[in-house]
Motif scaffolding. Structure first.
Motif, PDB file in Angstrom:
ATOM      1  N   ASP A  42       0.854  -1.212   0.000  1.00 42.04           N
ATOM      2  CA  ASP A  42       0.000   0.000   0.000  1.00 42.04           C
ATOM      3  C   ASP A  42       0.886   1.256   0.000  1.00 42.04           C
ATOM      4  O   ASP A  42       0.861   2.064   0.924  1.00 42.04           O
TER       5      ASP A  42
ATOM      6  N   ASP B 156       6.816   1.591   2.174  1.00 47.52           N
ATOM      7  CA  ASP B 156       6.657   0.556   1.137  1.00 47.52           C
ATOM      8  C   ASP B 156       7.608   0.832  -0.034  1.00 47.52           C
ATOM      9  O   ASP B 156       8.224  -0.083  -0.575  1.00 47.52           O
TER      10      ASP B 156
ATOM     11  N   LEU C 219       2.927  -6.254   3.057  1.00 53.84           N
ATOM     12  CA  LEU C 219       3.413  -4.965   3.594  1.00 53.84           C
ATOM     13  C   LEU C 219       2.250  -4.032   3.928  1.00 53.84           C
ATOM     14  O   LEU C 219       2.440  -2.816   4.047  1.00 53.84           O
TER      15      LEU C 219
HETATM   16 CA    CA Z   1       2.851  -0.653   4.017  1.00 53.01          CA
END
Ligand code: CA
Ligand code: RIB
Length: 309
Positions: free
Chosen positions: A14, A19, A128
């Protein structure tokens, strides 16, 4: 299909500033075969995280299939972390428009199933973000489970949270999804918040990052706007610790423990009950990273980012 000695993985993400750093380390690793990227509502909306992922791939001139997943948690209203990552989710850098050719029309869950069923060896799923897509995959396509080698996730906390008093964001956004994943019987590895607190990026590292390459300069720009910790006191880069675990698990201390997901508590829904002392006599269902060598992590991270363009 030529067999490579690379580890096949799917990354559910996301983006999200941390990330982006984790993706940089993973996508240019010579040890990982990233077969699919899937997005899920988390740090910002599904549309924004998908746009951000496509922009990152275009920035890196990479052709990797991307599919969109869930726009909402299973039961609860969506909540985001735009206060940490900015309204766009990648505040601080003016990315080129994403190449839409990477975006496939199928859903994330259908794509995950397709890739898993076709895989010549079990695939590791790297999570993640909130676990909504993974829960839907396990419910809709249980036959895919036998092709999942393990799920390695950034999520949960040994103690205090960053989303609630005892709740970490990825689990807290969708506790019901997390419960499905933690009850799945699959091999799980949890890299909790505390590892990100150990793996802080200090000014010394962020300056070195900026001197590496255009990826380092891009990440340095994003870090100026990242609000989990501070540039001076250290920025908590949670998702990168998962890639560090995949590529160099020896820098972590890992224990096999019982982890239960609270879904009913008025104030504790999404808490990961990591039974460090064995109070509950529940079977150990998860490998939990309980410590990390911060020097080894920062050395690894800079070396990983040096592989980027
Ligand atoms: Ca994340
Ligand atoms: O709690 C940290 C996690 O939530 C990270 O994955 C971050 O990107 C956010 O998704």
């Amino acid at each position: 299909m030529e067999k490579t000695n690379k580890r096949p993985i799917i990354i559910d993400t996301d983006p999200g500033i941390d990330d982006a750093m984790a993706l940089a380390a993973a996508l240019f690793s010579k040890e990982l075969d990233v077969q699919l990227l899937t997005t899920v509502a988390g740090n910002v909306s599904l549309e924004k995280v998908t746009r951000n992922l496509l922009r990152l791939l275009t920035f890196w001139d990479l052709k990797i299939p991307v599919t969109k997943g869930a726009s909402q948690p299973l039961l609860r209203a969506a909540r985001d972390a735009s206060e940490v990552h900015g309204e766009s989710g990648l505040a601080g850098f003016d990315f080129p428009d994403g190449n839409q050719e990477n975006l496939l029309p199928e859903s994330a869950v259908a794509a995950m199933r397709r890739v898993l069923i076709a895989a010549t060896e079990p695939v590791t799923i790297v999570a993640l973000a909130p676990l909504t897509n993974l829960a839907l995959l396990l419910r809709e396509y249980p036959e895919a489970k036998e092709k999942i080698a393990e799920i390695v996730m950034m999520g949960g906390a040994l103690g205090r949270g960053n989303f609630g008093a005892y709740t970490e964001f990825n689990i807290g956004v969708d506790p019901e999804a997390a419960r499905i994943v933690f009850d799945s019987g699959l091999k799980l590895t949890m890299v909790p918040l505390e590892m990100g607190s150990i793996a802080k990026i200090y000014p010394e590292e962020s300056q070195k990052m900026a001197s590496l390459n255009q990826t380092g300069r891009m990440l340095y720009s994003l870090l100026q706007h990242y609000r989990s910790g501070s540039l001076d006191s250290g920025l908590e880069m949670y998702d990168s610790t998962v890639i560090a675990y995949l590529l160099n698990p020896s820098m972590f201390t890992v224990e096999k423990l019982s982890v239960q997901i609270e879904t009913q508590g008025a104030y504790t829904a999404g808490a990961t009950i990591v039974d460090l002392a064995g109070f509950y006599q529940e079977p150990a269902n998860c490998q939990v990273c309980v410590n990390l060598d911060s020097t080894k992590f920062s050395t690894w991270l800079l070396a990983a980012l040096a592989n980027c363009p």
